[in-house]
Design an enzyme around this catalytic site. Sequence first.
Site, PDB file in Angstrom:
ATOM      1  N   GLU A   1       8.974  19.560   9.990  1.00 51.74           N
ATOM      2  CA  GLU A   1       7.677  19.337  10.034  1.00 51.74           C
ATOM      3  C   GLU A   1       7.076  18.222   9.165  1.00 51.74           C
ATOM      4  O   GLU A   1       7.668  18.203   7.993  1.00 51.74           O
ATOM      5  CB  GLU A   1       6.984  20.641   9.566  1.00 51.74           C
ATOM      6  CG  GLU A   1       6.982  21.701  10.597  1.00 51.74           C
ATOM      7  CD  GLU A   1       6.547  22.896  10.198  1.00 51.74           C
ATOM      8  OE1 GLU A   1       5.682  22.973   9.086  1.00 51.74           O
ATOM      9  OE2 GLU A   1       6.673  24.025  10.778  1.00 51.74           O
TER      10      GLU A   1
ATOM     11  N   HIS B   1       1.505  24.435  12.803  1.00 53.92           N
ATOM     12  CA  HIS B   1       1.709  25.336  11.690  1.00 53.92           C
ATOM     13  C   HIS B   1       0.368  26.026  10.959  1.00 53.92           C
ATOM     14  O   HIS B   1      -0.045  25.616  10.086  1.00 53.92           O
ATOM     15  CB  HIS B   1       2.338  24.688  10.625  1.00 53.92           C
ATOM     16  CG  HIS B   1       3.356  25.714   9.669  1.00 53.92           C
ATOM     17  ND1 HIS B   1       4.495  25.479   8.958  1.00 53.92           N
ATOM     18  CD2 HIS B   1       2.909  27.111   9.462  1.00 53.92           C
ATOM     19  CE1 HIS B   1       4.626  26.298   8.444  1.00 53.92           C
ATOM     20  NE2 HIS B   1       3.839  27.350   8.644  1.00 53.92           N
TER      21      HIS B   1
ATOM     22  N   ARG C   1      10.048  30.292  10.586  1.00 49.07           N
ATOM     23  CA  ARG C   1      10.276  29.071  10.217  1.00 49.07           C
ATOM     24  C   ARG C   1      10.928  28.136  10.984  1.00 49.07           C
ATOM     25  O   ARG C   1      11.782  28.506  11.906  1.00 49.07           O
ATOM     26  CB  ARG C   1      11.233  29.123   8.818  1.00 49.07           C
ATOM     27  CG  ARG C   1      10.427  29.638   7.615  1.00 49.07           C
ATOM     28  CD  ARG C   1       9.493  28.673   7.113  1.00 49.07           C
ATOM     29  NE  ARG C   1       8.794  28.850   5.924  1.00 49.07           N
ATOM     30  CZ  ARG C   1       7.459  29.500   5.966  1.00 49.07           C
ATOM     31  NH1 ARG C   1       6.755  29.698   7.159  1.00 49.07           N
ATOM     32  NH2 ARG C   1       6.702  29.664   4.924  1.00 49.07           N
TER      33      ARG C   1
END
Length: 313
Positions: A262, A280, A233
């Site tokens: 993000e 991602h 993360r």
Amino acid sequence: MSKAKVLQIGPLSERFNRELAAQYEVSALWQQTEPLAFLHEHGEQFIYMVSSARFGCTADQLALLPNLRAICSFGVGYDPYPLDLLRERGIVLSTTPDVLNDCVADLAMGLMIDSARCMSASDRFVRSGDWGSGASFPLGRRVSGKRLGIVGLGRIGEAVAQRAAGFAMPVRYHNRRAVTGSPYQHEPDLLALARWADFLVLTCPGGKATHHLINAEVLEALGPDGFLVNVARGSVVDEAALIKALQTGVVAGAGLDVYEHEPQVPGALRELGNVVLLPHIGSGSVETRQQMADLVLDNLRAFIATGKLLTPL
């Protein structure tokens, strides 16, 4: 027979959205002009929620869902959920573990190789015409035989370690507690692991316990020959400290699939040539995403039928 009412917080794949809508009476919260006003008026109707590690849910939303009993989430991350509040209210949460282990581990290995051998940078070198102009591309660094430190030896971390065996990489890991029966050496001191490692790969959960776990001190310990790879993360890394470390040569490079905010990626990161940036895509294969979607539906179906989730957090 009327269909069960399901609240869906955010969109997933078109196929998943169709399958969910075919089986249940779905209310798409992201399509509401005033989402909280919608919940204020209709929230008591919902016992079941579908969301994801991207969208999660908020305390404000939960306050307007007095009868909610279960959340079925797409992904393994649970940091966007107010877990204390869920426990207090007895709301159960499922994730989609295991089905994405291989794809995320594959990507971690790819980021190690790319960041060390400068594959993305050399691709840009060829496309720009620099190779044809007679310029030489700088040397990269070998991956085989290098020391791999894993932060968070869970399912995905184990899968990364298994792949590293094919590269003859010695492996050590950092967890709060040693993993019983693990063949890899446990290092309780994160700084010691960073000093030892050539590659430091992050596969730990997000959340408060790991927020900015990788800070300036850890990056300095990793050193000017070390590489950081993050498939965990974005919150695990102090992004400002990482940018400074990359700019000043404190570390050799990095491979990142996740970021603090993000989908916003700092311009300073995007300008650097010694970092590989991915959007991602850790679980982003056709096969894995379908398995994840199937598991969300299976969890929802099981809870409605039995009151129990297949893969509870």
